[in-house]
Design a protein around this motif. Sequence first.
Motif, PDB file in Angstrom:
ATOM      1  N   GLU A 203       0.822  -1.215   0.000  1.00 32.89           N
ATOM      2  CA  GLU A 203       0.000   0.000   0.000  1.00 32.89           C
ATOM      3  C   GLU A 203       0.858   1.268   0.000  1.00 32.89           C
ATOM      4  O   GLU A 203       0.397   2.330  -0.392  1.00 32.89           O
ATOM      5  CB  GLU A 203      -0.982   0.005   1.185  1.00 32.89           C
ATOM      6  N   THR A 204       2.134   1.148   0.410  1.00 25.13           N
ATOM      7  CA  THR A 204       2.984   2.348   0.474  1.00 25.13           C
ATOM      8  C   THR A 204       3.629   2.604  -0.887  1.00 25.13           C
ATOM      9  O   THR A 204       3.235   3.515  -1.608  1.00 25.13           O
ATOM     10  CB  THR A 204       4.054   2.202   1.567  1.00 25.13           C
ATOM     11  N   VAL A 205       4.636   1.808  -1.231  1.00 26.35           N
ATOM     12  CA  VAL A 205       5.283   1.879  -2.547  1.00 26.35           C
ATOM     13  C   VAL A 205       5.561   0.442  -2.988  1.00 26.35           C
ATOM     14  O   VAL A 205       5.355  -0.497  -2.214  1.00 26.35           O
ATOM     15  CB  VAL A 205       6.600   2.705  -2.501  1.00 26.35           C
ATOM     16  N   TYR A 206       6.048   0.250  -4.221  1.00 25.37           N
ATOM     17  CA  TYR A 206       6.411  -1.109  -4.648  1.00 25.37           C
ATOM     18  C   TYR A 206       7.687  -1.536  -3.918  1.00 25.37           C
ATOM     19  O   TYR A 206       8.618  -0.740  -3.747  1.00 25.37           O
ATOM     20  CB  TYR A 206       6.636  -1.170  -6.165  1.00 25.37           C
ATOM     21  N   GLY A 207       7.714  -2.805  -3.493  1.00 26.96           N
ATOM     22  CA  GLY A 207       8.881  -3.333  -2.795  1.00 26.96           C
ATOM     23  C   GLY A 207       9.680  -4.261  -3.695  1.00 26.96           C
ATOM     24  O   GLY A 207       9.155  -4.835  -4.658  1.00 26.96           O
ATOM     25  N   LEU A 208      10.972  -4.378  -3.374  1.00 26.24           N
ATOM     26  CA  LEU A 208      11.849  -5.331  -4.066  1.00 26.24           C
ATOM     27  C   LEU A 208      12.153  -6.429  -3.058  1.00 26.24           C
ATOM     28  O   LEU A 208      12.950  -6.235  -2.141  1.00 26.24           O
ATOM     29  CB  LEU A 208      13.133  -4.628  -4.514  1.00 26.24           C
ATOM     30  N   GLY A 209      11.468  -7.580  -3.222  1.00 24.53           N
ATOM     31  CA  GLY A 209      11.452  -8.564  -2.151  1.00 24.53           C
ATOM     32  C   GLY A 209      12.308  -9.789  -2.373  1.00 24.53           C
ATOM     33  O   GLY A 209      12.541 -10.219  -3.503  1.00 24.53           O
ATOM     34  N   ALA A 210      12.781 -10.346  -1.258  1.00 25.45           N
ATOM     35  CA  ALA A 210      13.488 -11.632  -1.249  1.00 25.45           C
ATOM     36  C   ALA A 210      13.148 -12.341   0.063  1.00 25.45           C
ATOM     37  O   ALA A 210      12.730 -11.691   1.037  1.00 25.45           O
ATOM     38  CB  ALA A 210      14.992 -11.424  -1.336  1.00 25.45           C
ATOM     39  N   ASN A 211      13.343 -13.661   0.084  1.00 27.83           N
ATOM     40  CA  ASN A 211      13.177 -14.432   1.321  1.00 27.83           C
ATOM     41  C   ASN A 211      14.089 -13.841   2.400  1.00 27.83           C
ATOM     42  O   ASN A 211      15.316 -13.882   2.276  1.00 27.83           O
ATOM     43  CB  ASN A 211      13.548 -15.894   1.033  1.00 27.83           C
ATOM     44  N   ALA A 212      13.480 -13.309   3.472  1.00 26.95           N
ATOM     45  CA  ALA A 212      14.262 -12.608   4.502  1.00 26.95           C
ATOM     46  C   ALA A 212      15.189 -13.548   5.263  1.00 26.95           C
ATOM     47  O   ALA A 212      16.129 -13.104   5.916  1.00 26.95           O
ATOM     48  CB  ALA A 212      13.324 -11.912   5.481  1.00 26.95           C
ATOM     49  N   LEU A 213      14.936 -14.854   5.176  1.00 27.02           N
ATOM     50  CA  LEU A 213      15.755 -15.796   5.942  1.00 27.02           C
ATOM     51  C   LEU A 213      16.895 -16.379   5.097  1.00 27.02           C
ATOM     52  O   LEU A 213      17.633 -17.252   5.566  1.00 27.02           O
ATOM     53  CB  LEU A 213      14.865 -16.929   6.488  1.00 27.02           C
ATOM     54  N   ASP A 214      17.005 -15.922   3.845  1.00 30.79           N
ATOM     55  CA  ASP A 214      18.019 -16.437   2.920  1.00 30.79           C
ATOM     56  C   ASP A 214      19.047 -15.327   2.620  1.00 30.79           C
ATOM     57  O   ASP A 214      18.802 -14.439   1.793  1.00 30.79           O
ATOM     58  CB  ASP A 214      17.299 -16.877   1.632  1.00 30.79           C
ATOM     59  N   PRO A 215      20.202 -15.355   3.300  1.00 27.01           N
ATOM     60  CA  PRO A 215      21.170 -14.261   3.163  1.00 27.01           C
ATOM     61  C   PRO A 215      21.643 -14.033   1.722  1.00 27.01           C
ATOM     62  O   PRO A 215      21.874 -12.891   1.317  1.00 27.01           O
ATOM     63  CB  PRO A 215      22.362 -14.693   4.032  1.00 27.01           C
ATOM     64  N   MET A 216      21.758 -15.125   0.930  1.00 24.28           N
ATOM     65  CA  MET A 216      22.209 -14.965  -0.460  1.00 24.28           C
ATOM     66  C   MET A 216      21.179 -14.193  -1.277  1.00 24.28           C
ATOM     67  O   MET A 216      21.520 -13.347  -2.110  1.00 24.28           O
ATOM     68  CB  MET A 216      22.412 -16.339  -1.120  1.00 24.28           C
ATOM     69  N   ALA A 217      19.903 -14.510  -1.038  1.00 28.97           N
ATOM     70  CA  ALA A 217      18.833 -13.815  -1.766  1.00 28.97           C
ATOM     71  C   ALA A 217      18.804 -12.344  -1.357  1.00 28.97           C
ATOM     72  O   ALA A 217      18.672 -11.450  -2.200  1.00 28.97           O
ATOM     73  CB  ALA A 217      17.491 -14.481  -1.480  1.00 28.97           C
ATOM     74  N   VAL A 218      18.956 -12.087  -0.046  1.00 28.61           N
ATOM     75  CA  VAL A 218      18.913 -10.707   0.441  1.00 28.61           C
ATOM     76  C   VAL A 218      20.091  -9.907  -0.126  1.00 28.61           C
ATOM     77  O   VAL A 218      19.952  -8.720  -0.467  1.00 28.61           O
ATOM     78  CB  VAL A 218      18.904 -10.686   1.993  1.00 28.61           C
ATOM     79  N   ALA A 219      21.232 -10.566  -0.271  1.00 29.81           N
ATOM     80  CA  ALA A 219      22.413  -9.871  -0.829  1.00 29.81           C
ATOM     81  C   ALA A 219      22.109  -9.332  -2.227  1.00 29.81           C
ATOM     82  O   ALA A 219      22.604  -8.263  -2.620  1.00 29.81           O
ATOM     83  CB  ALA A 219      23.604 -10.829  -0.878  1.00 29.81           C
ATOM     84  N   LYS A 220      21.283 -10.075  -2.974  1.00 30.22           N
ATOM     85  CA  LYS A 220      20.959  -9.630  -4.344  1.00 30.22           C
ATOM     86  C   LYS A 220      20.152  -8.328  -4.332  1.00 30.22           C
ATOM     87  O   LYS A 220      20.211  -7.544  -5.280  1.00 30.22           O
ATOM     88  CB  LYS A 220      20.142 -10.708  -5.071  1.00 30.22           C
TER      89      LYS A 220
ATOM     90  N   LYS B 171      19.732  -2.919  -6.166  1.00 31.85           N
ATOM     91  CA  LYS B 171      19.347  -1.547  -5.805  1.00 31.85           C
ATOM     92  C   LYS B 171      20.535  -0.605  -5.732  1.00 31.85           C
ATOM     93  O   LYS B 171      20.364   0.601  -5.626  1.00 31.85           O
ATOM     94  CB  LYS B 171      18.700  -1.562  -4.406  1.00 31.85           C
ATOM     95  N   GLU B 172      21.747  -1.173  -5.693  1.00 33.34           N
ATOM     96  CA  GLU B 172      22.961  -0.396  -5.418  1.00 33.34           C
ATOM     97  C   GLU B 172      22.811   0.312  -4.079  1.00 33.34           C
ATOM     98  O   GLU B 172      23.098   1.500  -3.932  1.00 33.34           O
ATOM     99  CB  GLU B 172      23.253   0.590  -6.552  1.00 33.34           C
ATOM    100  N   ARG B 173      22.308  -0.443  -3.126  1.00 32.63           N
ATOM    101  CA  ARG B 173      22.050   0.104  -1.788  1.00 32.63           C
ATOM    102  C   ARG B 173      23.245  -0.182  -0.891  1.00 32.63           C
ATOM    103  O   ARG B 173      23.745  -1.308  -0.872  1.00 32.63           O
ATOM    104  CB  ARG B 173      20.798  -0.564  -1.218  1.00 32.63           C
ATOM    105  N   PRO B 174      23.721   0.814  -0.120  1.00 36.49           N
ATOM    106  CA  PRO B 174      24.860   0.546   0.764  1.00 36.49           C
ATOM    107  C   PRO B 174      24.491  -0.479   1.841  1.00 36.49           C
ATOM    108  O   PRO B 174      23.352  -0.498   2.317  1.00 36.49           O
ATOM    109  CB  PRO B 174      25.176   1.907   1.387  1.00 36.49           C
ATOM    110  N   SER B 175      25.464  -1.306   2.212  1.00 30.74           N
ATOM    111  CA  SER B 175      25.148  -2.410   3.126  1.00 30.74           C
ATOM    112  C   SER B 175      24.845  -1.924   4.541  1.00 30.74           C
ATOM    113  O   SER B 175      24.338  -2.680   5.357  1.00 30.74           O
ATOM    114  CB  SER B 175      26.310  -3.404   3.154  1.00 30.74           C
TER     115      SER B 175
END
Length: 316
Positions: A25-42, A47-51
Amino acid sequence: MSILNSIDVAAKYIREGKLVAFPTETVYGLGANALDPMAVAKIFELKERPSFDPLIVHIASIHQLQDLVLNTDERVHKLTEKFWPGPLTMVLPKSNIVPDIVTSGLPTVGIRMPSNEIALDLIRISDCPIAAPSANKFGRISPTTAAHVRKQIPNVDYIIEGGKTTVGIESTIIKLTDKGFQILRNGIITQEELETVVPFDGETAIEKLSAPGMLKSHYSPRKKLLIADSSSLDLDKSKAGLISFSGEVENGFCKVIRVSDRKDLKDYAVNMFEAMHSFEDDNEIELIIAEPVCETGVGRAIMDRLRKAEFNWRQA
Ligand code: AMP
Ligand code: MG
């Protein structure tokens, strides 16, 4: 493909460790399985987001909350009862199952239960909490339609089309202290509404929690944006686009987008990022002027976004 099918496909992608852009409802999200560190790294990579900038974890049931945090007190229950599902993120002490990459190494995790049905179905069918920042390049304008997502990150594994988002700006973020709640980011759920449940204990700028100064600029269009009352402007308006709220002085601009027909701040929030995208994409526009509003209630969230959008350009 029906919407149900597309959610099934997207959920399969999430389970396989891929990335899915989806509406909330807020904005579109870029989602991954939160429990999978490899997926979250992507997510950080795409996004070119700082870690150092932690992600919000999206859930669809209170059971998931219990798994992700160490403990919840009476105040958390009251807040979730009143504001969930909805655009409120709570920062709480994390349990061991939350990978460090999600929280940028912090001992706390930001969690929210969205109210968008597609988002809830995606989380349920994926059968895992979903870490998701906004589906845009870091620092750029947040996406409120699937087209905005395609413009900035066309190479995401999957995009669920879910129309225009209904809130239009990111969630309110709070953390609980001994005295009450602190606001880390203003949103459509206001300090005044939260105060009816838990006492207010001040604002802590998100900047203080991350690298100093880095996040003063954000939500930034590729064209110069200035916050200004159109009546007091002393510049050439012929190549300027006006984001108008009052509807009062709109003469002389190349284009005008009126964000509310009834002077309702919630309309400003819903339409603000879309207006910025539209002017950013318009070859006739060289300058964006956004009308300021009073900093009370939802006005605080609007002015926060506008100031961050203006930040780089004020220096120029
Ligand atoms: P977004 O950019 O909408 O994904 O929102 C993420 C923001 O939530 C980050 O920029 C953080 O400032 C804030 N956030 C997420 N998790 C935490 C946390 N554990 N502690 C403090 N702030 C957080
Ligand atoms: Mg964002």
